[in-house]
Design a protein around this motif. Structure first.
Motif, PDB file in Angstrom:
ATOM      1  N   UNK A  83      -9.976  10.089   7.370  1.00 37.95           N
ATOM      2  CA  UNK A  83     -10.451   9.283   8.741  1.00 37.95           C
ATOM      3  C   UNK A  83     -11.200   7.747   8.305  1.00 37.95           C
ATOM      4  N   UNK A  84      -9.804   6.889   6.836  1.00 36.27           N
ATOM      5  CA  UNK A  84      -9.912   5.810   6.621  1.00 36.27           C
ATOM      6  C   UNK A  84      -9.402   4.373   7.581  1.00 36.27           C
ATOM      7  N   UNK A  85      -9.340   3.720   7.092  1.00 32.34           N
ATOM      8  CA  UNK A  85      -9.052   2.631   8.181  1.00 32.34           C
ATOM      9  C   UNK A  85      -8.237   1.702   7.206  1.00 32.34           C
ATOM     10  N   UNK A  86      -7.745   0.534   7.636  1.00 31.37           N
ATOM     11  CA  UNK A  86      -6.297  -0.008   6.606  1.00 31.37           C
ATOM     12  C   UNK A  86      -7.425  -0.882   5.947  1.00 31.37           C
ATOM     13  N   UNK A  87      -8.588  -1.110   5.998  1.00 34.19           N
ATOM     14  CA  UNK A  87      -9.295  -2.044   5.097  1.00 34.19           C
ATOM     15  C   UNK A  87      -9.464  -1.541   3.826  1.00 34.19           C
ATOM     16  N   UNK A  95      -7.197   0.464   2.172  1.00 34.33           N
ATOM     17  CA  UNK A  95      -6.335   0.836   0.986  1.00 34.33           C
ATOM     18  C   UNK A  95      -5.543  -1.008   0.703  1.00 34.33           C
ATOM     19  N   UNK A  96      -5.386  -0.736  -0.459  1.00 32.68           N
ATOM     20  CA  UNK A  96      -4.597  -1.551  -1.278  1.00 32.68           C
ATOM     21  C   UNK A  96      -3.379  -2.299  -0.884  1.00 32.68           C
ATOM     22  N   UNK A  97      -2.588  -3.404  -0.688  1.00 31.07           N
ATOM     23  CA  UNK A  97      -1.165  -4.163  -0.240  1.00 31.07           C
ATOM     24  C   UNK A  97      -0.459  -2.836  -0.512  1.00 31.07           C
ATOM     25  N   UNK A  98       0.076  -2.491  -1.243  1.00 31.99           N
ATOM     26  CA  UNK A  98       1.393  -1.782  -1.030  1.00 31.99           C
ATOM     27  C   UNK A  98       0.945  -0.583  -0.356  1.00 31.99           C
ATOM     28  N   UNK A  99      -0.289   0.395   0.167  1.00 35.81           N
ATOM     29  CA  UNK A  99      -1.137   1.420   1.206  1.00 35.81           C
ATOM     30  C   UNK A  99      -0.976   1.000   2.347  1.00 35.81           C
ATOM     31  N   UNK A 100      -1.216  -0.623   2.330  1.00 34.35           N
ATOM     32  CA  UNK A 100      -0.892  -0.990   3.882  1.00 34.35           C
ATOM     33  C   UNK A 100       0.556  -0.939   4.220  1.00 34.35           C
ATOM     34  N   UNK A 101       1.205  -1.939   3.420  1.00 37.24           N
ATOM     35  CA  UNK A 101       2.463  -1.810   3.583  1.00 37.24           C
ATOM     36  C   UNK A 101       3.202  -0.735   4.195  1.00 37.24           C
ATOM     37  N   UNK A 102       3.288   0.882   3.377  1.00 40.32           N
ATOM     38  CA  UNK A 102       3.811   2.000   3.556  1.00 40.32           C
ATOM     39  C   UNK A 102       3.256   2.547   4.875  1.00 40.32           C
ATOM     40  N   UNK A 158       1.997   0.110   7.420  1.00 39.25           N
ATOM     41  CA  UNK A 158       2.328   0.154   8.320  1.00 39.25           C
ATOM     42  C   UNK A 158       4.048   0.061   8.647  1.00 39.25           C
ATOM     43  N   UNK A 159       4.745   0.768   7.380  1.00 40.15           N
ATOM     44  CA  UNK A 159       6.089   0.984   7.792  1.00 40.15           C
ATOM     45  C   UNK A 159       6.236   2.912   8.539  1.00 40.15           C
ATOM     46  N   UNK A 160       5.048   3.763   8.308  1.00 35.91           N
ATOM     47  CA  UNK A 160       5.230   4.610   9.070  1.00 35.91           C
ATOM     48  C   UNK A 160       4.641   5.134  10.261  1.00 35.91           C
ATOM     49  N   UNK A 219      10.355  -5.138   8.534  1.00 39.44           N
ATOM     50  CA  UNK A 219      10.411  -4.866   7.044  1.00 39.44           C
ATOM     51  C   UNK A 219       8.954  -5.298   6.228  1.00 39.44           C
ATOM     52  N   UNK A 220       8.151  -6.303   7.558  1.00 40.46           N
ATOM     53  CA  UNK A 220       7.220  -6.707   7.015  1.00 40.46           C
ATOM     54  C   UNK A 220       5.854  -6.681   7.846  1.00 40.46           C
ATOM     55  N   UNK A 221       4.441  -6.525   7.510  1.00 38.88           N
ATOM     56  CA  UNK A 221       3.888  -6.207   8.835  1.00 38.88           C
ATOM     57  C   UNK A 221       3.343  -7.890   9.278  1.00 38.88           C
ATOM     58  N   UNK A 222       3.151  -7.493  10.719  1.00 41.57           N
ATOM     59  CA  UNK A 222       2.445  -9.155  11.500  1.00 41.57           C
ATOM     60  C   UNK A 222       1.445  -9.711  10.131  1.00 41.57           C
ATOM     61  N   UNK A 223       1.593 -10.843  10.954  1.00 42.54           N
ATOM     62  CA  UNK A 223       0.121 -11.755  10.078  1.00 42.54           C
ATOM     63  C   UNK A 223      -1.295 -11.880  10.321  1.00 42.54           C
TER      64      UNK A 223
END
Length: 96
Positions: free
Chosen positions: A52-56, A58-65, A67-69, A90-94
């Motif tokens: 039940x985590x949210x994106x806040x 997560x580390x930057x690397x985990x956010x990227x993973x 996003x790709x998922x 390949x990169x999340x929106x700003x």
């Protein structure tokens, strides 16, 4: 011999753009899949998984993973929208 090695390298590189491996977020099993769009990323997994985590949190690397998922397997991900020849993002929106 050089031509054969070059041809094999080109085939393997092209295959890696179209074949991926999905790590199931609940059972942590792996399954190959054919990507709907070419992407250099091969292994897709969700750091959040079934938590039940949210994106806040997560580390930057985990956010990227994550996003790709979500890009491939989210509710309106690429896999649901059909095949296309444009490369995956390949990169999340700003704004995320």
């Amino acid at each position: 011999m050089i031509k054969i090695i070059s041809a094999i390298a080109i085939i393997l590189t092209t295959m890696s753009l179209w074949i991926g491996v999905l790590e199931d977020p609940e059972f942590f099993t792996y399954a190959p899949f054919i990507k709907a769009r070419p992407c250099p990323k091969i292994i897709f997994h969700s750091p959040i998984g079934m938590q039940d985590l949210n994106d806040g949190n997560l580390t930057e690397e985990e956010r990227y993973e994550e996003f790709m998922f979500k890009q491939y397997f989210g509710v309106n991900g690429i896999q649901e929208n059909g095949f296309g020849l444009s490369l995956c993002q390949l990169s999340p929106p700003v704004n995320e």
